[in-house]
Enzyme design. Structure first.
Site, PDB file in Angstrom:
ATOM      1  N   CYS A 110       0.921  -1.253  -0.184  1.00  0.00           N
ATOM      2  CA  CYS A 110      -0.092   0.327  -0.172  1.00  0.00           C
ATOM      3  C   CYS A 110       0.413   1.279   0.106  1.00  0.00           C
ATOM      4  O   CYS A 110       0.754   2.305  -0.477  1.00  0.00           O
ATOM      5  CB  CYS A 110      -1.171   0.007   1.138  1.00  0.00           C
ATOM      6  SG  CYS A 110      -0.345  -0.276   2.796  1.00  0.00           S
ATOM      7  N   HIS A 668      -2.195   1.823   7.445  1.00  0.00           N
ATOM      8  CA  HIS A 668      -2.121   1.476   5.799  1.00  0.00           C
ATOM      9  C   HIS A 668      -2.306   3.157   5.186  1.00  0.00           C
ATOM     10  O   HIS A 668      -1.988   3.829   5.630  1.00  0.00           O
ATOM     11  CB  HIS A 668      -3.859   1.035   5.725  1.00  0.00           C
ATOM     12  CG  HIS A 668      -4.377   0.653   4.714  1.00  0.00           C
ATOM     13  ND1 HIS A 668      -3.573  -0.041   3.826  1.00  0.00           N
ATOM     14  CD2 HIS A 668      -5.390   1.368   3.717  1.00  0.00           C
ATOM     15  CE1 HIS A 668      -4.550  -0.319   2.021  1.00  0.00           C
ATOM     16  NE2 HIS A 668      -4.728   1.008   2.643  1.00  0.00           N
TER      17      HIS A 668
END
Length: 1123
Positions: A110, A668
């Site tokens: 990510c 994230h």
């Protein structure tokens, strides 16, 4: 480098044979285009990309494998006249534009996906990579090539997960730290990737120039140069657009001498101002039964220990600090106890902290300690020591914290409040059970029996392993268990010693004795709400972060600096500032801070502007004059005709944000990017792409900000022509070049643009300034405010384009390239003004121009009047209708489709004969002034004609009474002295008006001699120009067109002397066939004019006015004598 088309005839060394062949082919192709023919696509070889190298390197980047040919309409590409083919763009999915494409997560990638999305929406870098403008040797720039392929696929909607997997493999190959599937910092990867691209392109940018270019080649437009030619020698693309310099100044407090150090940077890491305190809630447990629990809010210091919290709690409860026990209690029971030396940051804001007050100890006798002394034998001393230890265990008291749980082990859940008791360690199981029941007796049912029930619960010591921490009911002294000893032995300073016990009840026994008893409910004090509001509203601005980052600080005494001037150790003042600013400004918010031995993430909301970030206060002040500027900036970065004090080079607009969600241990990454096609924000979460509102961009998770400087568009970019332009963003986007390659099968962008788009967001106001400098250089023209539109700023900050279906018929035309030059002045318009002021006669004009007044230029214009004005569209406030007047104030009826009356001249039969011979011939102008005219198709045949008698009667009555109405015409005309018409004439007609001015001057000088001859022979009666005898074109009028109106001879003679001069000072009525439907290249406001069927316009009339030259976009009054 190849010479441009305009430099083919220049001097200098002879070019190699391949170049000579290409030059000849291009010259031949241009000759065919000049003749009006259109060559086939295979006849002309593709023009090499600007900066294409034919052999040895010329400096800058090396040759990229498989260079991409320049797209039609790109800077430096000759564009043939006439209608242009519709440009093709990659088609979107109807809901999202090209570029709004997600990336697959290949296992904790990510961080990589978020950075790639931000770089993909960086217009300068995306165009540089997607169009293959870099010069890298094959196989030596694998990371850059994979990144370019990935960016190109995102914008052409040809992305596949294989492309991102290959990019990850290339990154892992050259960056060992990114191998595997571990989590990484997005900033670390971003800096590594930019450094890698710089290394891939740096080696090829240092090559020597292989040949010396002729002087003519150096004078070509900057738009014909490649990115590598624009870069300084030894600089890569990353250095030129992403890198800038710090300045660290150290000032001596004694002699005030300053020492400066300069360092380059790719990213500005801004610290976030921290609060000195933070919010923490603690539940106080009082021994009284009336109010047992009270939750209070505290503002605890960030850099402190638990001892400070214990002191604050003791002050709230009014007890000594050494009598306060701090523990953590959850629905599953006790967790841990807090001691004084622990860091206060180990307690999170949401932790349930309970504070217990130690009950007063009862008066008890002092423990009789037998002095050991000297004994007769060691065996006797050992027996006495065992007896003393036994008495310590049997007679000492211990503080017990216990809570009631239903169930056993980790699955147990708490019910009822916690309790604190003081108990003797020598008690039996039955005594311990009765002591616990006495504390919870008020929570039981009234009818529940508690006598002779045997063992009701099990007791577990908290803090040890579950398997070996249960107390045995069979033990005569359960509190003397080894688990209790171990807990007391592991205690640390901070509060009295205590033992935490979990009393586990069976569910059936709990229901029989307590019913549905739940956890306790604590009452909140007013301090909880006050402290929450005070700390939750904590936020700062980006400017405050810059001020905190660049504030002046004094060196510590241990870091004293020896001043080279004073030769003494001084505690100098250190100040860090920005010396230069990059085109792409990357700002990193330092959300991860080191506090003691623990690193924490700051969730402070940093408010940053989406547009108009002013960096002027954070740039170091120059000691030189203001004219010196900020250093060696390229010429294309400096706006034209701007005051030196205008801070346009300091304004930045946001286009991408990299966000981090989570904490330091794991999280994230996502990206918020603004698409440069529709101007909308989109959220990129790996493969998920969703639209985003502007008010949702600023969050507490913002980690990396990407800003682009306004007007920082290099001339090699496809968007370089958008400065001062008013065309749509689609016609200037670099994706048009990518979508126009040969063999492209992608759909048109119009299929995406026809989808409904959300409302336009509020675009920041454009700077408005007065171009006084330009006025001085242009000969003192009348000053006019110049407004820099949306195109003046970065292309990613353009407003979203609305639906093509909702913008009217004018927006459905094919997309066209903007030919407005960024630095080149409007040369054609300037030459036109100089020509008119010089009163010179045009070259190559061997025939009479008067014939064009009575004849038409083509077969399709026979219905036009010989003296009608050229059709000009006008948009007035009253619905697009302009009031027109006849010559010398003679009105034209508004209900008449006929043309206005034009008085004739007295040239006699000779003039009439010449007019017949020269009718229908085009005027030949010098090539220098071969400007295109806007030809408006006639729609007279579409209008139902009224009876001729009624037309003549209305015209005759109106002419005699001097009515102010004017005859309606199929096209709107230009009125020189009409205020409404002047206001209604749009800027699009200015090139045409300049052409009319030229024709008027040519016409006036050509006919001066005929006026002299007419004065010599006054016996010749004046003849009307609109009579059928002088115009053979009038005899063959199209059916349905109004007949020519004749004037009585007496009336014509009476008006001849008064109107003779007005005829020649009026605009020319020529209607020449145009070769191209586009405006002159030199004019920034020249645009092709289109006519929608059904739109009304009129032919103008002749008036005595002072005409103005509007080809430069400014009004300048010229005397009538010059015409």
């Amino acid at each position: 480098m190849d010479l441009g088309p305009g430099d083919a005839a220049g001097g200098g060394p002879l070019a190699p044979r391949p170049r000579r062949r290409r030059s000849l082919r291009r010259l031949f192709s241009r000759f065919l285009l000049a003749l009006g023919s259109r060559s086939r696509p295979g006849d002309s070889p593709p023009r090499p990309q600007p900066g294409h190298c034919d052999g040895d390197g010329e400096g800058g980047f090396a040759c990229a494998p498989g260079p991409v040919p320049a797209a039609p309409g790109s800077p430096g590409e000759e564009r043939p006249p006439g209608p242009q083919p519709q440009l093709q763009l990659p088609a979107g999915d109807g809901a999202r534009p090209p570029g709004a494409q997600g990336l697959k997560n290949h296992g904790n990638t990510c961080f990589m996906n978020a950075v790639v999305q931000c770089l993909s929406n960086t217009d300068l870098l995306a165009e540089f990579l997607a169009l293959g403008r870099y010069r890298a040797a094959p196989g030596r720039a694998e990371v850059t090539e994979q990144l370019a392929a990935l960016v190109r696929a995102l914008w052409t909607r040809e992305y596949t997960p294989q492309l991102s997997a290959e990019f990850k493999n290339a990154v892992s190959k050259y960056g060992s730290q990114f191998q595997g599937n571990s989590q990484h910092d997005a900033l670390e990867f971003l800096l590594w990737l930019l450094d890698r691209v710089h290394e891939d392109l740096e080696g090829s940018s240092r090559g020597p120039v292989s040949e010396k270019l002729p002087p003519e080649a150096t004078k070509t437009s900057e738009n014909c140069l490649s990115p590598s030619a624009q870069l300084p020698l030894g600089q890569s693309f990353v250095q030129s657009h992403f890198q800038a310099q710090y300045r660290s100044s150290l000032t001596c407090p004694h002699c005030l001498k300053q020492s400066n150090t300069f360092d380059p940077f790719l990213c500005v890491s801004l610290p976030i101002p921290l609060r000195q305190t933070r919010f923490l809630s603690v539940t106080l447990v009082f021994p009284s039964k009336s109010q047992r629990f009270l939750r209070v809010g505290l503002a605890v210091p960030i850099l402190s220990t638990v001892a400070a919290l214990r002191k604050m709690v003791a002050e709230e409860g009014g007890v000594p600090a050494d009598e306060v026990i701090l523990v953590e209690l959850y629905p599953s029971g006790f967790q841990r106890s807090f001691f004084d030396e622990e860091d206060l940051n180990t307690i999170a804001e949401g932790d349930n902290v309970y504070a217990f007050q130690v009950p007063p100890s009862p008066s008890q006798g002092t423990l009789s300690a037998h002095p050991l002394g000297l004994s007769a034998s060691p065996r006797l001393a050992a027996r006495e020591g065992q007896r003393f230890s036994l008495s310590l265990h049997s007679e000492s008291k211990v503080l017990i914290l216990f809570c009631n749980l239903v169930g056993s082990g980790q699955q147990a859940s708490r019910f009822g409040p916690p309790f604190l008791i003081r108990e003797d360690r020598a008690v039996s199981w039955a005594q311990l059970q009765q002591s616990i029941l006495s504390k919870v007796r008020h929570l039981m049912k009234s009818e529940a029996p508690v006598q002779n029930l045997g063992s009701l619960f099990s007791i577990r010591v908290v803090g040890l392993s579950v398997a070996c921490s249960y107390l045995s009911p069979k033990d005569s002294r359960p509190l003397c268990h080894w688990a209790v000893d171990r807990v007391l032995h592991l205690r640390r300073p901070g509060g009295p010693p205590h033992v935490k016990l979990a009393v586990e009840w069976d569910s059936s026994v709990k229901e029989r004795l307590f019913g549905s008893l739940q956890e306790e409910r604590a009452q909140d004090a007013d301090s909880v709400w006050q402290q929450q509001q005070a700390h939750q509203q904590h936020s700062c601005t980006l400017d405050e972060c810059f001020q905190f980052y660049t504030k002046e600080e004094q060196l510590a005494q241990d870091d004293a600096w020896k001043c080279p001037h004073c030769q003494v150790l001084q505690q100098g003042m250190v100040k860090l500032s920005l010396w230069t600013l990059p085109d792409i400004l990357i700002i990193h918010l330092k959300r991860f801070c080191q506090v003691g031995e623990r690193r924490n993430k700051l969730s402070t909301l940093v408010k940053f502007p989406l547009s108009g970030l002013n960096m002027a206060p954070h740039v170091a002040q120059r000691s030189t004059s203001p004219e010196a500027g900020l250093g060696p900036w390229p010429s294309w970065k400096q706006p034209d005709c701007l005051p030196t004090s205008y801070p346009l080079d300091f304004l930045y607009d946001l286009y991408a944000v990299c966000n981090h969600h989570g904490n330091l241990q794991g999280g994230h990454y996502t990206a918020y990017c603004r698409n440069s096609l529709d101007g909308q924000w989109y959220s990129y979460d790996d493969s998920t792409v969703e639209p985003l509102r502007e008010d949702e961009v600023n969050t507490r998770g913002a980690y990396i900000l990407f800003y682009q400087k306004r007007n920082s568009i290099p001339p090699w970019s496809a968007s370089s022509s958008m400065r001062g332009s008013t065309s749509s963003s689609l016609s200037d986007h670099w994706l048009l070049r990518l979508g126009s390659h040969a063999g492209s099968t992608r759909g048109s962008l119009l299929s995406w643009s026809s989808a409904p788009c959300p409302s336009l967001p509020q675009v920041p106001d454009s700077p408005i300034f007065t171009n006084s400098l330009c006025n001085q250089e242009k000969g003192g023209l009348e000053p006019r405010r110049l407004v820099r539109g949306v195109k003046g700023r970065s292309i990613s900050m353009k407003a979203p384009t609305t639906s093509r279906a909702k913008q009217g018929p004018f927006k459905t035309m094919p997309l066209r390239w903007s030919f407005g030059s960024k630095e080149k002045p409007p040369g054609a318009s300037v030459e036109l003004v100089e020509y008119l002021e010089s009163r010179r006669r045009p070259r190559s004009t061997s025939q009479s121009i008067v014939s064009l007044l009575t004849g038409t230029a083509g077969e399709d214009e026979k219905s036009a009047s010989p003296r009608s004005n050229v059709a000009l569209p006008a948009n007035s406030e009253d619905g697009g209708r302009a009031i027109e007047r006849g010559p010398a104030g003679v009105p034209c009826p508004s209900a008449q489709p006929n043309h206005c009356l034009a008085p004739g001249n007295s040239d006699g039969p000779n003039t009439a004969r010449k007019l017949k011979e020269n009718a229908g011939q085009d005027i030949k102008l010098p090539r220098k002034f071969d400007l295109p005219l806007t030809v408006m198709p006639s729609v007279e045949h579409e209008k139902p004609a009224r009876p001729e008698g009624q037309k003549a009667m209305n015209w005759k009555e109106s002419f005699q009474m001097g009515s102010k109405s004017s005859p309606p015409s199929p096209y709107m005309g230009f009125s020189g002295n009409s205020k409404d018409s002047r206001r209604g004439t749009s800027e699009l007609d200015r090139p045409l008006q300049g052409t009319l001015t030229l024709l008027r001057s040519v016409f006036r000088k050509k006919e001066n001699r005929r006026n002299e001859r007419a004065e010599v022979s006054p016996q010749v009666p004046p003849v009307s120009l609109v009579s059928g005898g002088l115009s053979p074109a009038m005899d063959g009028q199209a059916p349905g067109s109004p007949p020519a109106l004749r004037i009585p001879e007496g009336l014509a003679r009476g008006l001849g002397s008064r109107l003779e001069r007005d005829v020649w000072s009026a605009p020319s009525s020529l209607r020449l066939p145009r070769k191209a439907s586009r405006a002159p290249r030199g004019s920034a406001l020249g645009m092709s004019q289109r006519t929608v069927p059904g739109e009304q316009a009129s032919y103008g009339t002749f008036q005595r006015v002072k005409y103005h030259t509007l080809s430069l976009g400014r009004k300048k009054t010229l005397p009538e004598s010059s015409f």
